[in-house]
Motif scaffolding. Structure first.
Motif, short mmCIF file in Angstrom:
data_model
loop_
_atom_site.label_atom_id
_atom_site.label_comp_id
_atom_site.label_asym_id
_atom_site.label_seq_id
_atom_site.Cartn_x
_atom_site.Cartn_y
_atom_site.Cartn_z
N ASP A 296 -29.06 83.97 -7.38
CA ASP A 296 -28.08 85.21 -7.01
C ASP A 296 -26.57 84.43 -6.89
OD1 ASP A 296 -27.52 88.24 -6.66
OD2 ASP A 296 -26.43 87.15 -5.11
N PRO A 297 -25.87 84.89 -7.61
CA PRO A 297 -24.31 84.18 -7.46
C PRO A 297 -23.81 84.35 -6.14
CG PRO A 297 -24.30 85.13 -9.45
CD PRO A 297 -25.53 85.63 -8.64
N GLN A 298 -23.85 85.59 -5.66
CA GLN A 298 -23.56 86.06 -4.25
C GLN A 298 -24.14 85.24 -3.22
OE1 GLN A 298 -20.63 87.88 -3.93
NE2 GLN A 298 -20.43 87.19 -1.54
N SER A 299 -25.49 85.10 -3.19
CA SER A 299 -26.24 84.42 -2.04
C SER A 299 -26.00 82.72 -2.33
CB SER A 299 -27.77 84.50 -2.51
OG SER A 299 -28.16 85.98 -2.33
N ASN A 314 -28.85 70.57 5.66
CA ASN A 314 -28.89 71.67 6.77
C ASN A 314 -28.93 72.77 6.27
OD1 ASN A 314 -28.65 69.80 8.67
ND2 ASN A 314 -26.36 69.66 8.71
N VAL A 315 -28.35 73.58 5.30
CA VAL A 315 -28.41 74.83 4.73
C VAL A 315 -29.92 75.10 4.36
CG1 VAL A 315 -27.82 76.54 2.92
CG2 VAL A 315 -26.25 75.26 4.12
N ALA A 316 -30.47 74.26 3.81
CA ALA A 316 -31.77 74.24 3.21
C ALA A 316 -32.74 74.31 4.74
CB ALA A 316 -32.33 73.18 2.68
N ARG A 317 -32.39 73.67 5.79
CA ARG A 317 -33.23 73.63 6.94
C ARG A 317 -33.16 75.07 7.40
NH1 ARG A 317 -31.19 69.38 8.86
NH2 ARG A 317 -32.82 67.81 8.41
N ALA A 318 -32.09 75.52 7.35
CA ALA A 318 -31.95 76.92 8.05
C ALA A 318 -33.12 77.98 7.59
CB ALA A 318 -30.60 77.42 7.85
N PHE A 319 -33.44 77.76 6.17
CA PHE A 319 -34.39 78.57 5.59
C PHE A 319 -35.84 77.99 5.60
CE2 PHE A 319 -30.40 79.93 3.96
CZ PHE A 319 -30.41 81.39 4.00
N SER A 320 -36.32 76.95 5.50
CA SER A 320 -37.28 76.24 5.28
C SER A 320 -37.91 75.31 6.45
CB SER A 320 -37.66 75.33 3.92
OG SER A 320 -36.47 74.41 4.15
N ARG A 331 -37.25 80.73 -1.11
CA ARG A 331 -36.98 81.91 0.03
C ARG A 331 -35.97 82.77 -0.12
NH1 ARG A 331 -39.94 79.20 5.46
NH2 ARG A 331 -41.53 77.99 4.42
N ILE A 332 -34.70 82.01 -0.38
CA ILE A 332 -33.51 82.52 -0.50
C ILE A 332 -33.56 83.71 -1.81
CG2 ILE A 332 -30.95 82.09 -1.26
CD1 ILE A 332 -31.28 79.45 0.38
N ALA A 334 -35.89 85.40 -2.72
CA ALA A 334 -36.60 86.61 -2.39
C ALA A 334 -35.72 87.54 -1.46
CB ALA A 334 -38.02 86.21 -1.84
N MET A 335 -34.64 87.13 -1.04
CA MET A 335 -33.65 87.89 -0.11
C MET A 335 -32.40 88.37 -0.87
SD MET A 335 -33.73 85.11 2.97
CE MET A 335 -33.07 85.93 4.16
N SER A 336 -32.04 89.51 -0.25
CA SER A 336 -30.84 89.97 -0.94
C SER A 336 -29.49 89.08 -0.52
CB SER A 336 -30.51 91.37 -0.72
OG SER A 336 -30.47 91.56 0.95
N PRO A 337 -28.27 89.04 -1.14
CA PRO A 337 -27.31 88.39 -0.51
C PRO A 337 -26.88 88.93 0.90
CG PRO A 337 -26.78 89.03 -2.89
CD PRO A 337 -28.30 90.05 -2.40
N LYS A 338 -26.97 90.30 1.32
CA LYS A 338 -26.81 90.84 2.70
C LYS A 338 -27.63 89.84 3.59
CE LYS A 338 -26.11 94.86 5.07
NZ LYS A 338 -26.04 96.29 5.18
N GLN A 339 -28.79 89.82 3.34
CA GLN A 339 -29.77 89.15 4.13
C GLN A 339 -29.50 87.73 4.17
OE1 GLN A 339 -33.46 90.43 1.90
NE2 GLN A 339 -34.00 91.92 3.52
N VAL A 340 -29.14 87.20 3.23
CA VAL A 340 -28.80 85.57 3.04
C VAL A 340 -27.75 85.29 4.24
CG1 VAL A 340 -28.04 83.67 1.64
CG2 VAL A 340 -29.75 85.10 0.87
N TYR A 341 -26.70 86.13 3.80
CA TYR A 341 -25.28 85.99 4.88
C TYR A 341 -25.96 86.16 6.28
CZ TYR A 341 -21.04 87.08 7.00
OH TYR A 341 -19.95 86.84 7.72
#
Length: 369
Positions: A296-299, A314-320, A331-332, A334-341
């Motif tokens: 997703d471009p926004q995510s 470090n961005v990856a570490r925040a999710f995995s 994982r990202i 599977a999430m909406s851009p709002k959830q990623v933010y």
């Protein structure tokens, strides 16, 4: 950019002493890998020495100023500071708070006059990037002997506005442990930030088109990183409008731009054209290479913003929980851009980066449309 873990080098030397009983010939590919490792180690070592020299010079200059001023000020990301030869007059452009501060101590404070205040303010207005670099004893020591060629002004203040701005000046006197300090604060126009931004827009448009990144994103990052202070520097050290760290993102960007990793000096990074192009190239790398698995471009935009500050790992570490971007992307996606933010704003390790995502995203609105 990549504020954290800059010195967490993974170069191991101990194992080189444990040779196998029977040596075998090195294959061509193994030789290629070894040379790559040795080359990387060389650049890392050069960066470590560069950084140590900068920090030592910074501390030495700070100590020199401390003999004259009870609260020494040095340039940082959003504040440009210059002293006269005797260190008794200080000229400051605060890009974040949109004001100029002229401070005087010792004999300079005792003999202060309106003519002197005007003369010092004119020096601020007339200071170019090249002149500022040449007169900065810290930069002359460790950031490269060849100054940037740019004659562009540092402050962005117009000569014709001097009289009007001086009429708004306010004076304050303070008694310190080092003696009396008189400070003249000159507020700049409310629209000074957008005006400074316009100065760099042509360079941003050219570089962003070349590297296929949003010019609005580049402007938002510049605003957040430096408030368009072309002499921005930090203790990392990072230099220039987009705060390029020579030893981390600067290496990735120089390889993309020049075809070879280079450790650029501060003098090179204070040239707006060079700084902006390298910043755009690094954004391109983050968007099209490191984080390209985010669909997703926004995510992906939110993650690119965070990675510009702290690195893709470090961005990856925040999710995995680890630095695998591939695993984090699953994982990202599977999430909406709002959830990623929201996840970035709460789960990134460093508060600086959590706030950075919010600041850049908010600034984007000023430059879109």
């Amino acid at each position: 950019m990549k504020r954290r873990d800059l010195l967490a080098f993974s170069i191991s030397l101990g194992g080189a002493l444990l040779l196998p009983a029977v040596a075998r010939a090195e294959t061509g590919f193994e030789r290629y890998q070894r040379l790559q490792r040795e080359g990387a180690a060389s650049i890392q070592q050069e960066w470590l020495q560069y950084r140590q020299a900068y920090l030592a010079a910074y501390k030495d200059y700070q100590n020199r100023l401390g003999r004259v001023w009870s609260r020494p000020e040095l340039s940082d990301k959003k504040v440009w500071v210059e002293y006269d030869n005797r260190l008794q007059t200080r000229r400051v452009v605060d890009f974040e708070h949109n004001e100029v501060r002229l401070s005087f101590t010792g004999e300079d404070a005792a003999r202060l006059s309106e003519a002197r205040i005007r003369a010092e303010f004119e020096k601020v207005v007339q200071a170019s990037i090249r002149q500022s670099y040449q007169q900065d004893p810290l930069l002359n020591t460790v950031a490269g002997s060849q100054p940037p060629s740019s004659s562009q002004g540092v402050s962005g203040i117009r000569q014709e506005d001097i009289d009007a701005l001086l009429r708004q000046a306010k004076q304050q006197q303070q008694n310190t442990s080092k003696g009396k300090v008189i400070t003249i604060t000159i507020p700049l126009q409310a629209g000074a930030l957008p005006a400074r931004a316009q100065n760099f827009l042509p360079l941003v448009q050219t570089a962003s088109a070349k590297w296929q990144v949003s010019p609005a994103l580049v402007m938002a990052i510049m605003q957040t990183e430096s408030a368009f202070n072309p002499m921005a520097q930090s203790h990392v050290p990072a230099f220039g409008l987009m705060q390029i760290v020579p030893g981390s993102a600067g290496r990735d960007a120089t390889k993309k731009v020049y075809g070879k990793e280079r450790l650029l000096t501060g003098a090179e990074l204070f040239k707006p054209q060079t700084n902006i192009e390298l910043g755009c190239a690094y954004l391109h790398i983050l968007d099209r290479q490191y984080l390209s698995a985010i669909t997703d471009p926004q995510s992906r935009l939110y993650c690119v913003i965070a990675a510009y500050n702290t690195g893709a790992g470090n961005v990856a570490r925040a999710f995995s929980g680890n630095t695998s971007v591939k695993e984090a992307a699953r994982r990202i996606n599977a999430m909406s851009p709002k959830q990623v933010y929201a996840h970035l704003r709460t789960r990134l390790k460093y508060e600086e980066t959590r706030n950075y995502v919010q600041k850049v995203t908010a600034a984007l609105a000023q430059y879109q449309g």
